[in-house]
Write a protein that holds these residues in place. Sequence first.
Motif, PDB file in Angstrom:
ATOM      1  N   UNK A 247     -60.561  31.438  67.688  1.00 38.90           N
ATOM      2  CA  UNK A 247     -59.376  32.118  68.246  1.00 38.90           C
ATOM      3  C   UNK A 247     -59.786  32.898  69.501  1.00 38.90           C
ATOM      4  N   UNK A 248     -60.930  33.560  69.414  1.00 39.42           N
ATOM      5  CA  UNK A 248     -61.423  34.347  70.547  1.00 39.42           C
ATOM      6  C   UNK A 248     -61.597  33.462  71.786  1.00 39.42           C
ATOM      7  N   UNK A 249     -62.237  32.295  71.615  1.00 37.65           N
ATOM      8  CA  UNK A 249     -62.443  31.400  72.763  1.00 37.65           C
ATOM      9  C   UNK A 249     -61.113  30.928  73.341  1.00 37.65           C
TER      10      UNK A 249
ATOM     11  N   UNK B 109     -56.818  32.335  77.911  1.00 35.54           N
ATOM     12  CA  UNK B 109     -55.399  31.983  78.045  1.00 35.54           C
ATOM     13  C   UNK B 109     -54.518  33.221  77.805  1.00 35.54           C
ATOM     14  N   UNK B 110     -54.121  33.905  78.901  1.00 41.82           N
ATOM     15  CA  UNK B 110     -53.379  35.162  78.767  1.00 41.82           C
ATOM     16  C   UNK B 110     -52.081  35.037  77.957  1.00 41.82           C
TER      17      UNK B 110
ATOM     18  N   UNK C 265     -51.276  37.142  74.600  1.00 44.90           N
ATOM     19  CA  UNK C 265     -50.068  37.968  74.456  1.00 44.90           C
ATOM     20  C   UNK C 265     -49.333  37.615  73.155  1.00 44.90           C
ATOM     21  N   UNK C 266     -49.281  36.327  72.850  1.00 45.12           N
ATOM     22  CA  UNK C 266     -48.587  35.902  71.616  1.00 45.12           C
ATOM     23  C   UNK C 266     -49.335  36.407  70.379  1.00 45.12           C
TER      24      UNK C 266
ATOM     25  N   UNK D  86     -63.170  41.554  79.827  1.00 45.14           N
ATOM     26  CA  UNK D  86     -62.968  42.722  80.712  1.00 45.14           C
ATOM     27  C   UNK D  86     -61.677  42.586  81.522  1.00 45.14           C
ATOM     28  N   UNK D  87     -61.375  41.343  81.923  1.00 41.49           N
ATOM     29  CA  UNK D  87     -60.171  41.108  82.726  1.00 41.49           C
ATOM     30  C   UNK D  87     -58.893  41.412  81.946  1.00 41.49           C
ATOM     31  N   UNK D  88     -58.993  41.452  80.617  1.00 35.88           N
ATOM     32  CA  UNK D  88     -57.806  41.711  79.781  1.00 35.88           C
ATOM     33  C   UNK D  88     -57.703  43.193  79.407  1.00 35.88           C
TER      34      UNK D  88
END
Length: 206
Positions: A81-83, A88-89, A93-94, A171-173
């Motif tokens: 799930x993490x990968x 995939x933003x 979000x979902x 980090x981008x999230x």
Amino acid sequence: MRERIGMKQNKMKVIGLAGGVGTGKSTVATLLEKEYAAFVIMADKIGHLAMEPGTDTYEKIVVLFGQEVLNEDKTVDRKKVSDLVFSNPVLLQQLNQIIHPFVEQFIKNEIERIRKAGKYSYFFIESAILIETGYQSVCDEIWVVQTEELIRRKRLKQSRGYSDEKIDEIMAKQMGEKELCSYADKILINNGSIEEIKEQLENLLV
Ligand SMILES: CC(C)(COP(=O)(O)OP(=O)(O)OC[C@H]1O[C@@H](n2cnc3c(N)ncnc32)[C@H](O)[C@@H]1O)[C@@H](O)C(=O)NCCC(=O)NCCS
Ligand SMILES: Nc1ncnc2c1ncn2[C@@H]1O[C@H](COP(=O)(O)OP(=O)(O)OP(=O)(O)O)[C@@H](O)[C@H]1O
């Protein structure tokens, strides 16, 4: 002005412990729990409970990702799930929409339960996305753990086997350090040893 429910009803202080991935929040939280008799909730761990078979949230996760993210015993393979979500933003979000209400309700219930029990002076909520999920509204104080990026990366590679790409994606999230620090009542620097964390905690817990 933010709501300060922790102090309104009795003396237990609710403190949000924030910081980006790998800054050392869980390390600090574990010290607070074991050596300073604080009550600690780690949002990640509560999120993992939402993935356990038998919960409504588990069913929604299986609908969202399909059977391919399940282990043979039907538990969720979090690495898979993490990968998927950190690259995939939309999927992230979902997933957040499924897990965050569960975690929020759990944390609010725990604050009330622990406050009523009257045994703890400090209740810490440890989360990398504390501000993004709005928990500052239930906190009397926000503490931010700050660690140099190279040290974070080194520790995450060693302990979790994360690649630089994976760290970049996570980090981008998350909120950047500068913005996060603008919410901080107190800052804890974790570039050094565990002893150095303890020295800071002695001063912070006054
Ligand atoms: C993606 C999942 C399956 C990865 O599980 P895994 O056990 O491998 O890692 P773990 O949960 O310990 O998370 C590792 C780190 O990733 C970062 N992270 C996790 N979720 C998020 C998110 N939604 N947004 C930004 N960063 C996140 C945090 O820094 C966290 O400490 C899991 O983190 C998850 O379900 N995340 C979405 C729900 C969530 O936001 N949980 C955290 C707070 S409630
Ligand atoms: N002062 C320190 N000295 C040595 N290792 C440390 C120190 N602080 C943290 N670490 C190590 O760095 C890694 C990341 O720390 P930790 O898991 O506490 O970070 P975190 O902020 O909780 O990350 P996440 O947001 O992913 O939950 C762990 O392996 C931890 O043992």
